[in-house]
Design a protein around this motif. Structure first.
Motif, PDB file in Angstrom:
ATOM      1  N   VAL A   1      -4.525-109.823 -12.328  1.00 51.19           N
ATOM      2  CA  VAL A   1      -3.399-109.317 -11.531  1.00 51.19           C
ATOM      3  C   VAL A   1      -2.996-110.348 -10.477  1.00 51.19           C
ATOM      4  O   VAL A   1      -1.816-110.645 -10.282  1.00 51.19           O
ATOM      5  N   LYS A   2      -4.024-110.925  -9.831  1.00 52.65           N
ATOM      6  CA  LYS A   2      -3.756-111.924  -8.794  1.00 52.65           C
ATOM      7  C   LYS A   2      -3.004-113.120  -9.397  1.00 52.65           C
ATOM      8  O   LYS A   2      -2.050-113.634  -8.812  1.00 52.65           O
ATOM      9  N   GLY A   3      -3.439-113.510 -10.582  1.00 51.91           N
ATOM     10  CA  GLY A   3      -2.795-114.652 -11.240  1.00 51.91           C
ATOM     11  C   GLY A   3      -1.355-114.357 -11.582  1.00 51.91           C
ATOM     12  O   GLY A   3      -0.470-115.196 -11.385  1.00 51.91           O
ATOM     13  N   VAL A   4      -1.095-113.128 -12.098  1.00 47.02           N
ATOM     14  CA  VAL A   4       0.279-112.749 -12.443  1.00 47.02           C
ATOM     15  C   VAL A   4       1.152-112.790 -11.195  1.00 47.02           C
ATOM     16  O   VAL A   4       2.274-113.306 -11.211  1.00 47.02           O
ATOM     17  N   LEU A   5       0.623-112.261 -10.071  1.00 45.08           N
ATOM     18  CA  LEU A   5       1.382-112.261  -8.818  1.00 45.08           C
ATOM     19  C   LEU A   5       1.654-113.689  -8.347  1.00 45.08           C
ATOM     20  O   LEU A   5       2.778-114.054  -8.019  1.00 45.08           O
ATOM     21  N   ASN A   6       0.596-114.502  -8.327  1.00 46.83           N
ATOM     22  CA  ASN A   6       0.749-115.898  -7.877  1.00 46.83           C
ATOM     23  C   ASN A   6       1.760-116.650  -8.724  1.00 46.83           C
ATOM     24  O   ASN A   6       2.607-117.383  -8.229  1.00 46.83           O
ATOM     25  N   THR A   7       1.648-116.454 -10.042  1.00 49.81           N
ATOM     26  CA  THR A   7       2.540-117.158 -10.960  1.00 49.81           C
ATOM     27  C   THR A   7       3.985-116.717 -10.759  1.00 49.81           C
ATOM     28  O   THR A   7       4.902-117.524 -10.740  1.00 49.81           O
ATOM     29  N   GLY A   8       4.148-115.382 -10.576  1.00 48.90           N
ATOM     30  CA  GLY A   8       5.497-114.843 -10.371  1.00 48.90           C
ATOM     31  C   GLY A   8       6.136-115.399  -9.115  1.00 48.90           C
ATOM     32  O   GLY A   8       7.289-115.834  -9.128  1.00 48.90           O
ATOM     33  N   VAL A   9       5.349-115.440  -8.022  1.00 48.34           N
ATOM     34  CA  VAL A   9       5.866-115.978  -6.756  1.00 48.34           C
ATOM     35  C   VAL A   9       6.219-117.446  -6.919  1.00 48.34           C
ATOM     36  O   VAL A   9       7.273-117.927  -6.479  1.00 48.34           O
ATOM     37  N   ALA A  10       5.339-118.194  -7.601  1.00 46.69           N
ATOM     38  CA  ALA A  10       5.581-119.630  -7.786  1.00 46.69           C
ATOM     39  C   ALA A  10       6.847-119.864  -8.596  1.00 46.69           C
ATOM     40  O   ALA A  10       7.650-120.743  -8.288  1.00 46.69           O
ATOM     41  N   MET A  11       7.043-119.044  -9.637  1.00 52.42           N
ATOM     42  CA  MET A  11       8.232-119.236 -10.483  1.00 52.42           C
ATOM     43  C   MET A  11       9.501-118.918  -9.701  1.00 52.42           C
ATOM     44  O   MET A  11      10.510-119.605  -9.836  1.00 52.42           O
ATOM     45  N   LEU A  12       9.432-117.853  -8.860  1.00 52.04           N
ATOM     46  CA  LEU A  12      10.603-117.500  -8.055  1.00 52.04           C
ATOM     47  C   LEU A  12      10.948-118.607  -7.078  1.00 52.04           C
ATOM     48  O   LEU A  12      12.116-118.828  -6.753  1.00 52.04           O
ATOM     49  N   SER A  13       9.909-119.331  -6.590  1.00 47.15           N
ATOM     50  CA  SER A  13      10.180-120.410  -5.625  1.00 47.15           C
ATOM     51  C   SER A  13      10.530-121.726  -6.317  1.00 47.15           C
ATOM     52  O   SER A  13      10.628-122.765  -5.682  1.00 47.15           O
ATOM     53  N   GLY A  14      10.719-121.671  -7.627  1.00 47.72           N
ATOM     54  CA  GLY A  14      11.205-122.855  -8.329  1.00 47.72           C
ATOM     55  C   GLY A  14      10.112-123.754  -8.867  1.00 47.72           C
ATOM     56  O   GLY A  14      10.397-124.759  -9.520  1.00 47.72           O
ATOM     57  N   ASN A  15       8.846-123.433  -8.589  1.00 51.22           N
ATOM     58  CA  ASN A  15       7.765-124.255  -9.115  1.00 51.22           C
ATOM     59  C   ASN A  15       7.439-123.853 -10.553  1.00 51.22           C
ATOM     60  O   ASN A  15       7.745-122.749 -10.975  1.00 51.22           O
ATOM     61  N   ASN A  16       6.850-124.756 -11.271  1.00 48.97           N
ATOM     62  CA  ASN A  16       6.409-124.448 -12.625  1.00 48.97           C
ATOM     63  C   ASN A  16       4.891-124.370 -12.639  1.00 48.97           C
ATOM     64  O   ASN A  16       4.226-125.378 -12.835  1.00 48.97           O
TER      65      ASN A  16
ATOM     66  N   CYS B   1     -10.654-124.110  -9.933  1.00 52.47           N
ATOM     67  CA  CYS B   1      -9.236-124.097  -9.510  1.00 52.47           C
ATOM     68  C   CYS B   1      -8.378-123.309 -10.498  1.00 52.47           C
ATOM     69  O   CYS B   1      -7.470-122.575 -10.092  1.00 52.47           O
ATOM     70  N   VAL B   2      -8.653-123.469 -11.790  1.00 49.48           N
ATOM     71  CA  VAL B   2      -7.898-122.716 -12.804  1.00 49.48           C
ATOM     72  C   VAL B   2      -8.100-121.220 -12.572  1.00 49.48           C
ATOM     73  O   VAL B   2      -7.146-120.435 -12.590  1.00 49.48           O
ATOM     74  N   GLU B   3      -9.352-120.826 -12.316  1.00 49.91           N
ATOM     75  CA  GLU B   3      -9.653-119.404 -12.082  1.00 49.91           C
ATOM     76  C   GLU B   3      -8.956-118.911 -10.816  1.00 49.91           C
ATOM     77  O   GLU B   3      -8.439-117.793 -10.772  1.00 49.91           O
ATOM     78  N   GLN B   4      -8.933-119.770  -9.774  1.00 49.99           N
ATOM     79  CA  GLN B   4      -8.265-119.382  -8.514  1.00 49.99           C
ATOM     80  C   GLN B   4      -6.779-119.116  -8.728  1.00 49.99           C
ATOM     81  O   GLN B   4      -6.183-118.279  -8.063  1.00 49.99           O
ATOM     82  N   LEU B   5      -6.200-119.836  -9.672  1.00 52.15           N
ATOM     83  CA  LEU B   5      -4.773-119.643  -9.962  1.00 52.15           C
ATOM     84  C   LEU B   5      -4.549-118.471 -10.914  1.00 52.15           C
ATOM     85  O   LEU B   5      -3.423-118.200 -11.323  1.00 52.15           O
ATOM     86  N   GLY B   6      -5.639-117.800 -11.291  1.00 53.23           N
ATOM     87  CA  GLY B   6      -5.518-116.659 -12.199  1.00 53.23           C
ATOM     88  C   GLY B   6      -5.536-117.074 -13.654  1.00 53.23           C
ATOM     89  O   GLY B   6      -5.322-116.252 -14.548  1.00 53.23           O
ATOM     90  N   GLY B   7      -5.769-118.358 -13.935  1.00 55.09           N
ATOM     91  CA  GLY B   7      -5.791-118.837 -15.319  1.00 55.09           C
ATOM     92  C   GLY B   7      -7.161-118.651 -15.955  1.00 55.09           C
ATOM     93  O   GLY B   7      -8.115-118.213 -15.310  1.00 55.09           O
ATOM     94  N   ASP B   8      -7.243-118.989 -17.235  1.00 50.65           N
ATOM     95  CA  ASP B   8      -8.494-118.870 -18.004  1.00 50.65           C
ATOM     96  C   ASP B   8      -9.012-120.296 -18.254  1.00 50.65           C
ATOM     97  O   ASP B   8      -8.404-121.064 -19.007  1.00 50.65           O
ATOM     98  N   SER B   9     -10.137-120.620 -17.606  1.00 47.73           N
ATOM     99  CA  SER B   9     -10.632-122.004 -17.714  1.00 47.73           C
ATOM    100  C   SER B   9     -11.194-122.317 -19.097  1.00 47.73           C
ATOM    101  O   SER B   9     -11.466-123.473 -19.403  1.00 47.73           O
ATOM    102  N   THR B  10     -11.350-121.290 -19.941  1.00 50.85           N
ATOM    103  CA  THR B  10     -11.843-121.567 -21.296  1.00 50.85           C
ATOM    104  C   THR B  10     -10.695-121.802 -22.280  1.00 50.85           C
ATOM    105  O   THR B  10     -10.930-122.170 -23.423  1.00 50.85           O
ATOM    106  N   ALA B  11      -9.460-121.565 -21.819  1.00 50.21           N
ATOM    107  CA  ALA B  11      -8.315-121.755 -22.717  1.00 50.21           C
ATOM    108  C   ALA B  11      -7.988-123.247 -22.843  1.00 50.21           C
ATOM    109  O   ALA B  11      -8.093-123.995 -21.878  1.00 50.21           O
ATOM    110  N   GLN B  12      -7.610-123.648 -24.028  1.00 51.49           N
ATOM    111  CA  GLN B  12      -7.221-125.049 -24.248  1.00 51.49           C
ATOM    112  C   GLN B  12      -5.706-125.176 -24.134  1.00 51.49           C
ATOM    113  O   GLN B  12      -4.972-124.654 -24.968  1.00 51.49           O
ATOM    114  N   THR B  13      -5.255-125.853 -23.094  1.00 50.04           N
ATOM    115  CA  THR B  13      -3.813-126.024 -22.895  1.00 50.04           C
ATOM    116  C   THR B  13      -3.327-127.190 -23.763  1.00 50.04           C
ATOM    117  O   THR B  13      -4.141-127.961 -24.281  1.00 50.04           O
TER     118      THR B  13
END
Ligand SMILES: [Fe+2]
Length: 262
Positions: free
Chosen positions: A68-83, A146-158
């Motif tokens: 949930v935290k990650g979804v919120l953080n990501t949403g706020v970041a996207m609204l502020s123009g960041n990717n 850091c990935v976990e702090q951003l709400g991401g999954d550190s085991t995922a391969q980007t």
């Protein structure tokens, strides 16, 4: 130390081994010229590759945050123009690269121990190499955190992580090959450290752009350590290749940072 110098032997890979065939190839010139000298459009297989490129998709994707935290953080970041996916992708890259860098150090430690013993005065000081390995592993853990702090999954391969895994696998193969010398292994490690430095510089810039102040400080510290790695490996490689007697020095007066001294 055994097989440090390249030796003369019965190498039959060169064109000089077959003068008659070499003359025939020279006479045919353009037809027989190596593909590397031809324009891409004329190179063998270029049209086949072009068809594949036109039809190909992309190399994977960045997964959306699972918390949930990650979804919120990501949403706020996207609204502020960041990717946010850009930062997550680059973190995935560092994660994959630091994992391989740790394994490269492991392979080199075994090689140095086998060929050089535990001699502290040897060309590659084992204590520094061991500290370097610990720092690569710490950097891996830092990025995962850091990935976990951003709400991401550190085991995922980007996508960038996937590429970094493919790119660095050749370096690991070079060092893990039991036939390669310490000097040859150091060359592979040098490429790894050059890429690592560039990768951390990118992360520092991205953390600054995304205004992640705490991460920025940690990334700057990691970059400082990686710069020291590069200077050491460069010095060791030069000493193996040129036989320079001087001890490796870290330019700019930077000191070696032991893994546990924060
Ligand atoms: Fe490094």
């Amino acid at each position: 130390m055994k097989h440090q110098e390249p030796r003369m032997g019965s190498n039959r890979t060169g064109v000089q081994m077959s003068p008659l065939d070499a003359r025939r190839m020279h006479d045919q010139h353009v037809e027989a010229a190596p593909a590397v000298l031809q324009l891409p459009a004329a190179a063998a297989g270029a049209d086949v590759r072009a068809r594949y490129i036109a039809d190909a998709g992309t190399v994977g994707s960045v997964p959306p945050p699972g918390s949930v935290k990650g979804v919120l953080n990501t949403g706020v970041a996207m609204l502020s123009g960041n990717n946010p996916q850009l930062l997550l992708d680059r973190l995935g890259e560092r994660l994959a690269f630091e994992r391989t860098a740790t394994r490269i150090c492991d392979a080199l430690i075994t090689k140095v121990r086998t060929l050089q013993g535990d001699d502290g005065d040897a060309l590659v000081p084992l204590d520094i190499l061991l500290s370097m390995r610990e720092q690569e592993a710490e950097h891996f853990a830092l990025v995962a955190r850091c990935v976990e702090q951003l709400g991401g999954d550190s085991t995922a391969q980007t996508p960038a992580g996937d590429l970094a895994g493919v790119e660095s696998s050749g370096l690991l193969q070079a060092v893990a090959d039991p036939r390669t010398s310490v000097a040859q292994s150091l060359h592979a490690l040098l490429i790894s450290e050059l890429a690592d430095n560039s990768g951390w510089e990118m992360l520092v810039a991205l953390a600054a752009a995304h205004k992640h102040t705490a991460m920025l400080r940690e990334f700057e510290r990691a970059l400082e350590r990686e710069r020291a790695h590069l200077q050491y490996v460069k010095a060791w490689f030069e000493r193996h290749t040129l036989g320079a007697p001087a001890a490796p020095e870290v330019p700019g007066g930077a000191h070696w940072t032991a893994p546990d001294s924060r």
